[in-house]
Write a protein that holds these residues in place. Structure first.
Motif, PDB file in Angstrom:
ATOM      1  N   ARG A  88       0.836  -1.208   0.000  1.00  0.00           N
ATOM      2  CA  ARG A  88       0.000   0.000   0.000  1.00  0.00           C
ATOM      3  C   ARG A  88       0.870   1.257   0.000  1.00  0.00           C
ATOM      4  O   ARG A  88       0.638   2.201  -0.753  1.00  0.00           O
ATOM      5  CB  ARG A  88      -0.931  -0.039   1.219  1.00  0.00           C
ATOM      6  CG  ARG A  88      -2.083   0.873   1.153  1.00  0.00           C
ATOM      7  CD  ARG A  88      -3.126   0.668   2.259  1.00  0.00           C
ATOM      8  NE  ARG A  88      -2.663   0.050   3.479  1.00  0.00           N
ATOM      9  CZ  ARG A  88      -3.015  -1.172   3.884  1.00  0.00           C
ATOM     10  NH1 ARG A  88      -3.819  -1.909   3.166  1.00  0.00           N
ATOM     11  NH2 ARG A  88      -2.567  -1.661   5.022  1.00  0.00           N
ATOM     12  N   GLU A  89       1.909   1.267   0.828  1.00  0.00           N
ATOM     13  CA  GLU A  89       2.832   2.408   0.879  1.00  0.00           C
ATOM     14  C   GLU A  89       3.589   2.555  -0.441  1.00  0.00           C
ATOM     15  O   GLU A  89       3.802   3.666  -0.932  1.00  0.00           O
ATOM     16  CB  GLU A  89       3.815   2.237   2.027  1.00  0.00           C
ATOM     17  CG  GLU A  89       3.183   2.378   3.392  1.00  0.00           C
ATOM     18  CD  GLU A  89       4.124   2.012   4.531  1.00  0.00           C
ATOM     19  OE1 GLU A  89       5.314   1.731   4.271  1.00  0.00           O
ATOM     20  OE2 GLU A  89       3.665   2.011   5.681  1.00  0.00           O
ATOM     21  N   LYS A  90       4.005   1.426  -1.022  1.00  0.00           N
ATOM     22  CA  LYS A  90       4.743   1.433  -2.285  1.00  0.00           C
ATOM     23  C   LYS A  90       3.884   2.010  -3.412  1.00  0.00           C
ATOM     24  O   LYS A  90       4.351   2.807  -4.220  1.00  0.00           O
ATOM     25  CB  LYS A  90       5.184   0.007  -2.606  1.00  0.00           C
ATOM     26  CG  LYS A  90       6.173  -0.094  -3.703  1.00  0.00           C
ATOM     27  CD  LYS A  90       7.485   0.460  -3.236  1.00  0.00           C
ATOM     28  CE  LYS A  90       8.640  -0.356  -3.694  1.00  0.00           C
ATOM     29  NZ  LYS A  90       9.890   0.362  -3.510  1.00  0.00           N
ATOM     30  N   VAL A  91       2.607   1.620  -3.452  1.00  0.00           N
ATOM     31  CA  VAL A  91       1.692   2.127  -4.478  1.00  0.00           C
ATOM     32  C   VAL A  91       1.528   3.637  -4.335  1.00  0.00           C
ATOM     33  O   VAL A  91       1.550   4.369  -5.332  1.00  0.00           O
ATOM     34  CB  VAL A  91       0.309   1.435  -4.389  1.00  0.00           C
ATOM     35  CG1 VAL A  91      -0.703   2.107  -5.303  1.00  0.00           C
ATOM     36  CG2 VAL A  91       0.435  -0.030  -4.736  1.00  0.00           C
ATOM     37  N   GLU A  92       1.379   4.106  -3.114  1.00  0.00           N
ATOM     38  CA  GLU A  92       1.222   5.545  -2.894  1.00  0.00           C
ATOM     39  C   GLU A  92       2.469   6.303  -3.340  1.00  0.00           C
ATOM     40  O   GLU A  92       2.380   7.313  -4.037  1.00  0.00           O
ATOM     41  CB  GLU A  92       0.926   5.829  -1.426  1.00  0.00           C
ATOM     42  CG  GLU A  92       0.629   7.284  -1.157  1.00  0.00           C
ATOM     43  CD  GLU A  92       0.206   7.544   0.277  1.00  0.00           C
ATOM     44  OE1 GLU A  92       0.133   8.725   0.633  1.00  0.00           O
ATOM     45  OE2 GLU A  92      -0.036   6.584   1.031  1.00  0.00           O
ATOM     46  N   GLU A  93       3.645   5.809  -2.962  1.00  0.00           N
ATOM     47  CA  GLU A  93       4.905   6.449  -3.373  1.00  0.00           C
ATOM     48  C   GLU A  93       5.038   6.467  -4.889  1.00  0.00           C
ATOM     49  O   GLU A  93       5.417   7.482  -5.481  1.00  0.00           O
ATOM     50  CB  GLU A  93       6.102   5.708  -2.777  1.00  0.00           C
ATOM     51  CG  GLU A  93       6.242   5.844  -1.288  1.00  0.00           C
ATOM     52  CD  GLU A  93       7.280   4.900  -0.703  1.00  0.00           C
ATOM     53  OE1 GLU A  93       7.986   4.202  -1.474  1.00  0.00           O
ATOM     54  OE2 GLU A  93       7.392   4.841   0.538  1.00  0.00           O
ATOM     55  N   CYS A  94       4.730   5.348  -5.512  1.00  0.00           N
ATOM     56  CA  CYS A  94       4.851   5.240  -6.957  1.00  0.00           C
ATOM     57  C   CYS A  94       3.896   6.190  -7.670  1.00  0.00           C
ATOM     58  O   CYS A  94       4.304   6.932  -8.564  1.00  0.00           O
ATOM     59  CB  CYS A  94       4.586   3.793  -7.393  1.00  0.00           C
ATOM     60  SG  CYS A  94       4.604   3.557  -9.177  1.00  0.00           S
ATOM     61  N   SER A  95       2.639   6.165  -7.289  1.00  0.00           N
ATOM     62  CA  SER A  95       1.663   7.015  -7.978  1.00  0.00           C
ATOM     63  C   SER A  95       1.979   8.492  -7.796  1.00  0.00           C
ATOM     64  O   SER A  95       1.804   9.285  -8.719  1.00  0.00           O
ATOM     65  CB  SER A  95       0.240   6.697  -7.528  1.00  0.00           C
ATOM     66  OG  SER A  95       0.020   7.076  -6.204  1.00  0.00           O
ATOM     67  N   GLN A  96       2.487   8.866  -6.628  1.00  0.00           N
ATOM     68  CA  GLN A  96       2.876  10.261  -6.414  1.00  0.00           C
ATOM     69  C   GLN A  96       4.088  10.626  -7.268  1.00  0.00           C
ATOM     70  O   GLN A  96       4.196  11.743  -7.768  1.00  0.00           O
ATOM     71  CB  GLN A  96       3.154  10.521  -4.946  1.00  0.00           C
ATOM     72  CG  GLN A  96       1.906  10.519  -4.106  1.00  0.00           C
ATOM     73  CD  GLN A  96       2.183  10.636  -2.622  1.00  0.00           C
ATOM     74  OE1 GLN A  96       3.318  10.579  -2.171  1.00  0.00           O
ATOM     75  NE2 GLN A  96       1.121  10.788  -1.848  1.00  0.00           N
ATOM     76  N   CYS A  97       5.000   9.668  -7.445  1.00  0.00           N
ATOM     77  CA  CYS A  97       6.202   9.934  -8.241  1.00  0.00           C
ATOM     78  C   CYS A  97       5.866  10.130  -9.717  1.00  0.00           C
ATOM     79  O   CYS A  97       6.366  11.038 -10.349  1.00  0.00           O
ATOM     80  CB  CYS A  97       7.198   8.788  -8.064  1.00  0.00           C
ATOM     81  SG  CYS A  97       8.784   9.075  -8.888  1.00  0.00           S
TER      82      CYS A  97
END
Length: 91
Positions: free
Chosen positions: A59-68
């Motif tokens: 979940r954290e990885k998806v958030e970081e990725c989508s923000q990037c």
């Protein structure tokens, strides 16, 4: 009355939290389709991504990725977001 308001507030926050995860998965899948695989079924991609969100790290990885990737071109995202997006489930 206070208990009713507390229940409504908790339900609203839960809904917002679930919607946030979903939109991060959809954003990731949309960008993946645009940049890497025009034939990608973004609905299936987002479903797989959301299923993996049972794992807090994912979940954290998806958030970081989508923000990037959100405001970057495909070339910029490819060079800048590899670490943030590596391991995200979906495609």
């Amino acid at each position: 009355m206070k208990n009713l308001m507390t229940g409504v507030l908790l339900a609203t926050l839960s809904l917002l939290g679930a919607t946030g995860c979903s939109s991060h998965c959809q954003s990731y899948c949309d960008h993946y389709k645009e940049c890497l695989n025009a034939d990608l079924d973004t609905g299936q991609c987002a479903d797989r991504c959301e299923e993996a969100n049972d794992n807090e790290n994912h979940r954290e990885k998806v958030e970081e990725c989508s923000q990037c990737v959100e405001s970057r071109t495909c070339a910029e995202a490819f060079s800048s977001c590899v670490d943030d997006c590596f391991g995200v489930q979906g495609p």
